[in-house]
Scaffold this motif. Structure first.
Motif, mmCIF file in Angstrom:
data_model
loop_
_atom_site.group_PDB
_atom_site.id
_atom_site.type_symbol
_atom_site.label_atom_id
_atom_site.label_comp_id
_atom_site.label_asym_id
_atom_site.label_seq_id
_atom_site.Cartn_x
_atom_site.Cartn_y
_atom_site.Cartn_z
ATOM 1 N N VAL A 23 36.614 39.327 37.896
ATOM 2 C CA VAL A 23 36.313 39.415 36.529
ATOM 3 C C VAL A 23 35.760 37.940 36.255
ATOM 4 O O VAL A 23 34.494 37.848 35.657
ATOM 5 C CB VAL A 23 37.448 39.998 35.614
ATOM 6 N N ARG A 24 36.655 36.959 36.708
ATOM 7 C CA ARG A 24 35.957 35.532 36.354
ATOM 8 C C ARG A 24 34.925 35.313 37.114
ATOM 9 O O ARG A 24 34.275 34.472 36.210
ATOM 10 C CB ARG A 24 37.314 34.816 36.907
ATOM 11 N N GLU A 55 32.382 42.845 36.865
ATOM 12 C CA GLU A 55 33.180 43.692 36.541
ATOM 13 C C GLU A 55 33.149 44.828 37.168
ATOM 14 O O GLU A 55 34.179 45.592 37.536
ATOM 15 C CB GLU A 55 33.164 43.998 34.883
ATOM 16 N N ASP A 56 32.073 45.350 37.612
ATOM 17 C CA ASP A 56 31.958 46.610 38.255
ATOM 18 C C ASP A 56 32.672 46.473 39.663
ATOM 19 O O ASP A 56 33.287 47.642 39.953
ATOM 20 C CB ASP A 56 30.368 47.074 38.516
ATOM 21 N N GLN A 57 32.621 45.363 40.437
ATOM 22 C CA GLN A 57 33.364 45.367 41.638
ATOM 23 C C GLN A 57 34.874 45.245 41.461
ATOM 24 O O GLN A 57 35.827 45.923 42.072
ATOM 25 C CB GLN A 57 32.707 44.017 42.425
ATOM 26 N N ALA A 58 35.086 44.642 40.230
ATOM 27 C CA ALA A 58 36.618 44.736 40.008
ATOM 28 C C ALA A 58 37.173 46.081 39.802
ATOM 29 O O ALA A 58 38.060 46.579 40.247
ATOM 30 C CB ALA A 58 36.729 43.994 38.648
ATOM 31 N N MET A 59 36.126 46.897 38.935
ATOM 32 C CA MET A 59 36.648 48.413 38.863
ATOM 33 C C MET A 59 36.800 48.938 40.244
ATOM 34 O O MET A 59 37.836 49.909 40.502
ATOM 35 C CB MET A 59 35.661 48.922 38.072
ATOM 36 N N MET A 60 36.060 48.712 41.170
ATOM 37 C CA MET A 60 35.803 49.379 42.285
ATOM 38 C C MET A 60 37.223 49.013 43.198
ATOM 39 O O MET A 60 37.893 49.781 43.686
ATOM 40 C CB MET A 60 34.574 48.585 43.268
ATOM 41 N N THR A 61 37.633 47.826 43.036
ATOM 42 C CA THR A 61 38.667 47.431 43.814
ATOM 43 C C THR A 61 40.144 47.937 43.426
ATOM 44 O O THR A 61 40.881 48.453 43.889
ATOM 45 C CB THR A 61 38.840 45.932 43.873
#
Lengths: 65, 129
Positions: free
Chosen positions: A25-26, A30-36
Motif C-alpha cells: 500500500v505504501r 493497492e491491487d497487489q496488496a489485495m492479492m497478497t
C-alpha cells in the motif's frame, strides 16, 4: 506435535501478509496488496482444512461414527 | 505431563490469535481453530484407551454391546458439536453456534431411539407380569 508447528506457521503467515500489505500500500500498489491478502487467506484456509479433516477422521475412527 | 502440553498450546494459541487479530482479523479465526484441533488430537490416544476400558467393563457386566456402542457414538457427536460451536462463538457468530448445537441434539436424539424403545419394552414386560 505437528499441530503445534502449524499454529506458529499460520500466525507467521498472518503477520507476513499484514506486513506485505502495508509495504505494497505504501508503494502505491493497492491491487497487489489485495492479492497478497487473498493469497494468504487461501493458504491459511488450506492448512486449517487439512488439519480439521485429519481431526475429524481420527474422531470418526475413534468413536465409530 | 499431558496437562502442561495442553495448557502451553492453549496459551500460545491465545497469544498468537490476539497478535494476528490486530493485523488481519479474517486470519485470526484460523489460530484458535488450529490450537483447538491440536489439543483434541493430543487427547485422542488417552480417550481411545478410556473407551476400550469402558467397552470391556460393559461386556463383562453383561450390558448389551449395541447400547454401549450407541453411548460412545453419542459422546463422539457431543464432543464434535461442542468443538464446532465453541469455534463459532469465538468468531462472534453465536447464532450459528446455537444452530450447530441444535443439530447435535437432533442427531443425539435420533441415535438414542433404540435405547428408548428398549427401555419401553423392558418396562412394559415388567408391568405386564
Amino acid at each position: 506435535m505437528d499441530g503445534v508447528d502449524l499454529i506458529f506457521k499460520v500466525a507467521a503467515i498472518g503477520i507476513l501478509v499484514a506486513v506485505l500489505n502495508v509495504l505494497l500500500v505504501r508503494a502505491g500498489r493497492e491491487d497487489q496488496a489485495m492479492m497478497t491478502t487473498i493469497a494468504g487467506l487461501v493458504v491459511v484456509l488450506l492448512v486449517v482444512l487439512r488439519e480439521i479433516s485429519e481431526l475429524f477422521n481420527t474422531i470418526k475412527s475413534l468413536f465409530g461414527l | 505431563m499431558l496437562v502442561f502440553k495442553i495448557i502451553g498450546i492453549g496459551i500460545c494459541g491465545t497469544v498468537l490469535a490476539l497478535t494476528v487479530k490486530q493485523y488481519r482479523p479474517e486470519l485470526a479465526i484460523a489460530v484458535p481453530v488450529l490450537s483447538a484441533a491440536a489439543i483434541l488430537l493430543l487427547c485422542v490416544p488417552y480417550l481411545s484407551s478410556v473407551l476400550t476400558m469402558f467397552q470391556n467393563i460393559a461386556e463383562e457386566s453383561g450390558i448389551d454391546t449395541a447400547y454401549v456402542k450407541i453411548v460412545i457414538k453419542i459422546i463422539g457427536v457431543a464432543y464434535i458439536c461442542q468443538f464446532a460451536s465453541d469455534i463459532c462463538k469465538d468468531a462472534g457468530e453465536s447464532s450459528i453456534a446455537g444452530k450447530i448445537e441444535l443439530g447435535g441434539k437432533v442427531v443425539i436424539i435420533t441415535l438414542s431411539m433404540p435405547i428408548i424403545y428398549g427401555l419401553l419394552e423392558l418396562t412394559s414386560k415388567i408391568i405386564s407380569f
